[in-house]
Write a protein that holds these residues in place. Sequence first.
Motif, PDB file in Angstrom:
ATOM      1  N   TYR A  26       1.072  -1.042   0.016  1.00 54.38           N
ATOM      2  CA  TYR A  26       0.094  -0.092  -0.027  1.00 54.38           C
ATOM      3  C   TYR A  26       0.975   1.189  -0.196  1.00 54.38           C
ATOM      4  O   TYR A  26       0.547   2.164  -0.953  1.00 54.38           O
ATOM      5  CB  TYR A  26      -0.902  -0.113   1.236  1.00 54.38           C
ATOM      6  CG  TYR A  26      -1.410   1.193   1.600  1.00 54.38           C
ATOM      7  CD1 TYR A  26      -2.633   1.655   0.889  1.00 54.38           C
ATOM      8  CD2 TYR A  26      -1.175   1.914   2.992  1.00 54.38           C
ATOM      9  CE1 TYR A  26      -3.178   2.963   1.311  1.00 54.38           C
ATOM     10  CE2 TYR A  26      -1.616   3.149   3.267  1.00 54.38           C
ATOM     11  CZ  TYR A  26      -2.490   3.651   2.461  1.00 54.38           C
ATOM     12  OH  TYR A  26      -3.157   4.961   2.987  1.00 54.38           O
ATOM     13  N   GLN A  76      -6.545   1.326   3.659  1.00 54.14           N
ATOM     14  CA  GLN A  76      -5.500   0.795   3.136  1.00 54.14           C
ATOM     15  C   GLN A  76      -5.830   0.197   1.679  1.00 54.14           C
ATOM     16  O   GLN A  76      -5.235   0.287   0.652  1.00 54.14           O
ATOM     17  CB  GLN A  76      -4.598  -0.100   3.814  1.00 54.14           C
ATOM     18  CG  GLN A  76      -4.089   0.360   4.989  1.00 54.14           C
ATOM     19  CD  GLN A  76      -3.880  -0.716   6.116  1.00 54.14           C
ATOM     20  OE1 GLN A  76      -4.339  -1.693   5.882  1.00 54.14           O
ATOM     21  NE2 GLN A  76      -3.245  -0.161   7.029  1.00 54.14           N
ATOM     22  N   GLY A  77      -7.219  -0.198   1.423  1.00 56.56           N
ATOM     23  CA  GLY A  77      -7.533  -0.886   0.259  1.00 56.56           C
ATOM     24  C   GLY A  77      -8.965  -1.276   0.124  1.00 56.56           C
ATOM     25  O   GLY A  77      -9.999  -0.645   0.507  1.00 56.56           O
TER      26      GLY A  77
END
Length: 289
Positions: free
Chosen positions: A242, A275-276
């Motif tokens: 990330y 983060q995602g």
Amino acid sequence: MSQVPIYDTPILGMATRPRLSKAIEYGNVVNFWVEYPSGLIDLTRSQHLTADGVEPSLVSLTQLDIPVTGDRTIRVDKSKAAVVIIDMQNFFLHPELRVHKTGLACVDPLLKVIGPLRKQGVKILWVNWGLTDQELKTIPPAVVRGFMKGGFGGFGTEMPGNFGRLLMRDARNSELYGPLQEEYLKGEKEGTDVWIHKNRMSGIWGHQTALDLYLKENGITTLFFGGVNADQCVSGTFIDAYFQGYDCVMVEDITATTSPAGGLENVLHNAANSQGFVTNTSNIINASG
């Protein structure tokens, strides 16, 4: 009571935010995502946001649309995507070496999702501890201490039975657990699977690690993560990826840990909200057709 400012924690809560009212492009000219009011987040970097904000159609030959938590769907480029499976090795999973029920529970869904992804052209990367004698001389003391018990054992020491030296390359304890080793060998023969050694908790911790080199050389930008332990080697690699700008997706039902309650939940929370993204193997299999 005063209301919490809307921008108090700007990077958190992405999995609970409502869909957008209009399309937005994130990033820069070369490296960008586009999110649409439908909930689609296009990670393919194939088409910038147009003036009319019209959502592009899925190109099924080269792209996949995969649902993720937060009432969103990510669109990925098959040729730029890879599954990163971390440390599903005998040392961490074999019943003769430890009790890891949740890790063993990941084996079946992992085996089920690999086939459909291979058929779609997505690379399968098995990222595992695999040390050399030279690397034993350079591993930091904090890492060395963490793999010793009461001052005994540790990297490179002989393990009971025929498991070989602890987490050394080509030792039995460093092989993938049970049917996963056979599955890797099958994929290696087909040219879809790659074994990548690591020498830290994170597989992408420093400049030009084997994993980072492979990803850059092959133009891979989107990574689906699974393995053990979720809050150690998996999250370490996930977070470093990330930081380096990769699209990071945690696959919940192929990720586990031996940590107390909250360890896995915290990893999934941060993956989805900061983060995602988080998805599961059913979503991936259904998207793969």
